[in-house]
Design a protein around this motif. Structure first.
Motif, mmCIF file in Angstrom:
data_model
loop_
_atom_site.group_PDB
_atom_site.id
_atom_site.type_symbol
_atom_site.label_atom_id
_atom_site.label_comp_id
_atom_site.label_asym_id
_atom_site.label_seq_id
_atom_site.Cartn_x
_atom_site.Cartn_y
_atom_site.Cartn_z
ATOM 1 N N GLY A 1 -3.486 -0.044 -7.447
ATOM 2 C CA GLY A 1 -4.917 0.164 -7.672
ATOM 3 C C GLY A 1 -5.671 -1.096 -8.019
ATOM 4 N N VAL A 2 -4.934 -2.171 -8.365
ATOM 5 C CA VAL A 2 -5.593 -3.422 -8.761
ATOM 6 C C VAL A 2 -6.370 -4.012 -7.592
ATOM 7 C CG1 VAL A 2 -5.194 -5.797 -9.539
ATOM 8 C CG2 VAL A 2 -3.913 -3.913 -10.565
ATOM 9 N N MET A 3 -5.782 -3.943 -6.407
ATOM 10 C CA MET A 3 -6.445 -4.487 -5.217
ATOM 11 C C MET A 3 -7.327 -3.443 -4.523
ATOM 12 S SD MET A 3 -3.436 -6.868 -3.606
ATOM 13 C CE MET A 3 -4.551 -7.472 -2.337
ATOM 14 N N GLY A 4 -7.492 -2.318 -5.147
ATOM 15 C CA GLY A 4 -8.427 -1.325 -4.619
ATOM 16 C C GLY A 4 -7.766 -0.029 -4.199
ATOM 17 N N THR B 1 0.831 -1.215 0.000
ATOM 18 C CA THR B 1 0.000 0.000 0.000
ATOM 19 C C THR B 1 0.861 1.259 0.000
ATOM 20 O OG1 THR B 1 -1.707 -1.169 1.250
ATOM 21 C CG2 THR B 1 -1.830 1.235 1.205
ATOM 22 N N ASN C 1 -14.489 3.908 -2.570
ATOM 23 C CA ASN C 1 -13.765 2.671 -2.870
ATOM 24 C C ASN C 1 -13.903 2.350 -4.349
ATOM 25 O OD1 ASN C 1 -12.985 1.314 -0.083
ATOM 26 N ND2 ASN C 1 -15.041 2.191 0.153
ATOM 27 N N THR D 1 -17.749 3.593 -9.757
ATOM 28 C CA THR D 1 -16.745 2.952 -10.621
ATOM 29 C C THR D 1 -16.096 3.977 -11.537
ATOM 30 O OG1 THR D 1 -18.446 2.439 -12.276
ATOM 31 C CG2 THR D 1 -17.968 0.744 -10.599
ATOM 32 N N ARG E 1 -11.486 0.346 -7.948
ATOM 33 C CA ARG E 1 -10.281 -0.343 -8.419
ATOM 34 C C ARG E 1 -9.790 0.317 -9.705
ATOM 35 N NH1 ARG E 1 -9.493 -5.270 -5.880
ATOM 36 N NH2 ARG E 1 -11.277 -6.012 -4.673
ATOM 37 N N ARG F 1 -3.617 0.233 -3.134
ATOM 38 C CA ARG F 1 -3.057 -1.108 -2.956
ATOM 39 C C ARG F 1 -2.643 -1.685 -4.315
ATOM 40 N NH1 ARG F 1 -8.100 -2.409 -0.294
ATOM 41 N NH2 ARG F 1 -8.069 -1.739 1.887
ATOM 42 N N GLU G 1 -6.823 -0.312 -13.088
ATOM 43 C CA GLU G 1 -5.876 -1.223 -13.740
ATOM 44 C C GLU G 1 -4.454 -0.792 -13.407
ATOM 45 O OE1 GLU G 1 -6.577 -1.540 -17.895
ATOM 46 O OE2 GLU G 1 -8.732 -1.969 -17.673
ATOM 47 N N ASP G 2 -3.590 -1.786 -13.277
ATOM 48 C CA ASP G 2 -2.201 -1.495 -12.904
ATOM 49 C C ASP G 2 -1.391 -1.210 -14.168
ATOM 50 O OD1 ASP G 2 0.247 -1.217 -11.834
ATOM 51 O OD2 ASP G 2 0.422 -3.251 -11.026
#
Length: 619
Positions: free
Chosen positions: A41-44, A23, A58, A97, A60, A38, A62-63
């Motif tokens: 950003g993939v894990m949020g 993080t 909250n 989103t 997500r 995290r 894309e990495d």
């Protein structure tokens, strides 16, 4: 008693996921958002606002590589993410989103040092070659180029409140303010600093002091314990930011700066203490720059603690104050990313005032603070109740209070005065943060004093306060005049009362003259003071009535002359029981052609003639 602190961290900090291997934490100083990202950003991504009660966001992402900077637009409809030094990615946000990405690259051969949202739909790339301003068009998922300003930039500082950026070049020896307006960028005159004097990014703060943008530069002098903060104010359009204040820290080492309620807080890591400076105080001056020392002795923050989850039950964790992990943001934010806390710094004004030994200085500080009124009133009352009240300092405090009171009265009068046709519109000044008027003094201070045990203190402080009103050209209200006169008469201070009346500290009025008359039974001098006051007011009829009620019929007649009412004067003479006086008064009216005809018109006057005949002729 002064406590060992006058600053505290907010009781309920904004809690977020602490920095760890997965993080990263970012802070957006425009929206005051904390981003916990995290795994790119993939894990949020969790976004928390400046208040613990704010609902977190909250989502997500894309990495596409490590995040260098992440910020929402001012209306939170577009998310901007910088992952490289050449472009910024944008994603529309519907509250839940993210939409697909669109990006914007900077100009060729430039490197993006950072970016800021200058308007809801405008973003500025701060590059090593200057500033590039773009308009966001979310519906088309595109950006429109607006303007470029060329400059050599090594680092920059941003003030979201004033929409001003400070561009640094030549290792911080040249500081260029830039003003952002919708669709435009304007260069302001450069900050006037000593030629060749360099500054680090961490030593420069861009903020606002008393509604004026200011650049604060920490200067490490050559000698020990000689660090200073130089305050340059941007006083007006087109005017160069001039050094107007110097804060003498008396320390050396690493410092951080916050602004709370227009007080400058300078935190010193080595001593784990903070100093407080107020640029509104006079300080020493060389005609251009004012030099200030801390208004109170340096103190540490109040001890802070948070609750952390434990194996069995939550554990209380005492926070390390002035931690090396602390990062400060303007105006009053402290973040500990490793602990996962965002605090706001709060000023404990009553404790600060208790730490300032000089009452007059304390009054000036409290008058400029948002919640200073009740604290200042209590402080004044406590000073008056002291066994030995500091009368000279109370006089200074009253002068500071009445300066603001007078300005407020003049502003109110101005607002009700019509401007002449064609005159430029003048914006009315903001209301004072603390206004203590005569009713406040009467109700909250003088009515709280014991009229038996505090009578002497009441006399001293009333005279002091009303003298201050008189010097400021503010007429004293009747209730204060009445209280002062009653107090002086009780203490038999007629000479003092006479001087106050003579010099106009106590304004002449008929109600006050009546009050003095009612106090005549306590001392005969009060009646004479009342007559003198009525004479200054040209209140001839009232003086006649007083003289007649006291049996001074001849004196009243001399004053009345042609306007005299024969029946009233004959009745007053008869009431005295002095036949000689009765004879003189009747003789005067009967033998004065102006009044002799009244005896034939008013039968009631003949009763006095019969009285005269029965008293003198029959004898």
């Amino acid at each position: 008693m002064a406590l060992d602190y006058y600053l505290e961290l907010s009781e309920n900090p904004v809690r977020f996921e602490a920095v760890n291997q997965l993080t990263n934490v970012f802070f957006d100083d425009s929206n005051k958002h904390v981003f916990a990202v995290r795994s790119g950003g993939v894990m949020g991504v969790v976004v928390k606002g400046p208040k613990e009660t704010d609902k977190p966001l909250n989502f997500r992402m894309e990495d596409h590589g490590p995040v260098l900077s992440i910020k929402f637009s001012l209306d939170k409809k577009v998310l901007a993410v910088q992952r490289t030094n050449t472009s910024v990615e944008f994603m529309n946000f519907n509250g839940v989103t993210l939409d697909s990405e669109y990006s914007q690259s900077c100009k060729k051969n430039s490197n993006i040092l950072g970016f800021v949202w200058s308007q809801n739909n405008e973003v500025a790339f701060m590059t090593d070659h200057g500033i590039e301003l773009y308009m966001i068009i979310p519906d088309k998922k595109s950006l429109k180029y607006l303007k470029t300003t060329s400059a050599t930039v090594q680092w920059f500082v941003w003030c979201s409140l004033n929409r001003i950026a400070l561009l640094a070049s030549a290792h911080g020896s040249q500081l260029q303010p830039i003003l952002f307006k919708p669709g435009s960028i304007s260069k302001l005159p450069k900050v006037e600093t000593e030629p060749g004097r360099m500054a680090l990014e961490r030593d420069v703060t861009l903020s606002t002091l008393y509604e004026v943008p200011a650049v604060l530069i920490l200067r490490h002098q050559s000698g020990p314990q000689s660090a200073e903060v130089h305050v340059h104010t941007l006083s007006g359009p087109g005017q160069a930011p001039v050094k107007t204040h110097v804060l003498k820290l008396g320390l050396s080492g690493r410092f951080a700066i916050n602004i709370v309620d227009d007080l400058i807080l300078v935190h010193h890591q080595a001593s784990r203490s903070s100093q407080v400076f107020d640029t509104a105080l006079p300080g020493e001056s060389d005609g251009i720059v004012r030099y200030h020392t801390t208004v109170a002795a340096a103190r540490s923050f109040k001890q802070a603690q948070i609750t952390l989850p434990g194996l069995v039950e939550p554990q209380t964790h005492v926070c390390e104050l002035y931690s090396p992990n602390w990062v400060v943001f303007q105006p009053n934010i402290v973040i500990d990313a490793k602990l996962g806390c965002l605090w706001h710094i709060n000023l404990c004004l009553s404790q600060l005032c208790a730490s300032i030994p000089d009452l007059a200085t304390c009054t000036q500080v409290a008058l400029k603070r948002t919640n200073g009124k009740l604290i200042l009133i209590k402080m004044i009352l406590d000073a008056i109740r002291h066994p030995k009240p500091p009368l000279d300092k109370l006089q200074e405090s009253f002068n500071h209070i009445n300066n603001i009171y007078r300005d407020s009265l003049e502003a109110e009068l101005q607002s009700h005065t019509a401007s002449p046709p064609g005159a430029p519109y003048l914006k009315s000044p903001p209301p004072p943060r603390v206004l203590i008027d005569q009713m406040d003094m009467y109700n909250e201070i003088y009515q709280k004093l014991d009229l038996e045990t505090d009578l002497e203190k009441l006399e001293w402080t009333l005279i002091s306060y009303m003298t201050s009103l008189f010097e400021q050209g503010i007429p004293a209200q009747h209730n204060l005049n009445e209280l002062l006169i009653t107090t002086l008469v009780k203490r038999k201070k007629f000479t003092a009362l006479q001087q106050l009346l003579q010099y106009g500290v106590v304004s002449d009025s008929k109600p006050l003259a009546c009050l003095l008359l009612s106090l005549g039974n306590l001392h005969s001098a009060a009646s004479q003071l009342a007559l003198d006051m009525l004479a200054r007011l040209n209140a001839t009829e009232e003086i006649q009535e007083i003289l007649l009620s006291e049996g001074q019929v001849l004196s009243a007649l001399k004053l009345a002359q042609e306007s005299a009412n024969p029946r009233k004067f004959l009745q007053a003479a008869q009431n005295t029981g002095d036949n000689t006086l009765f004879h003189s008064i009747l003789y005067y009216f009967k033998n004065n052609s102006q009044f002799s005809s009244a005896f034939s018109k008013d039968e009631r006057l003949n009763n006095f003639v019969h009285q005269y005949n029965s008293t003198f002729l029959e004898n």
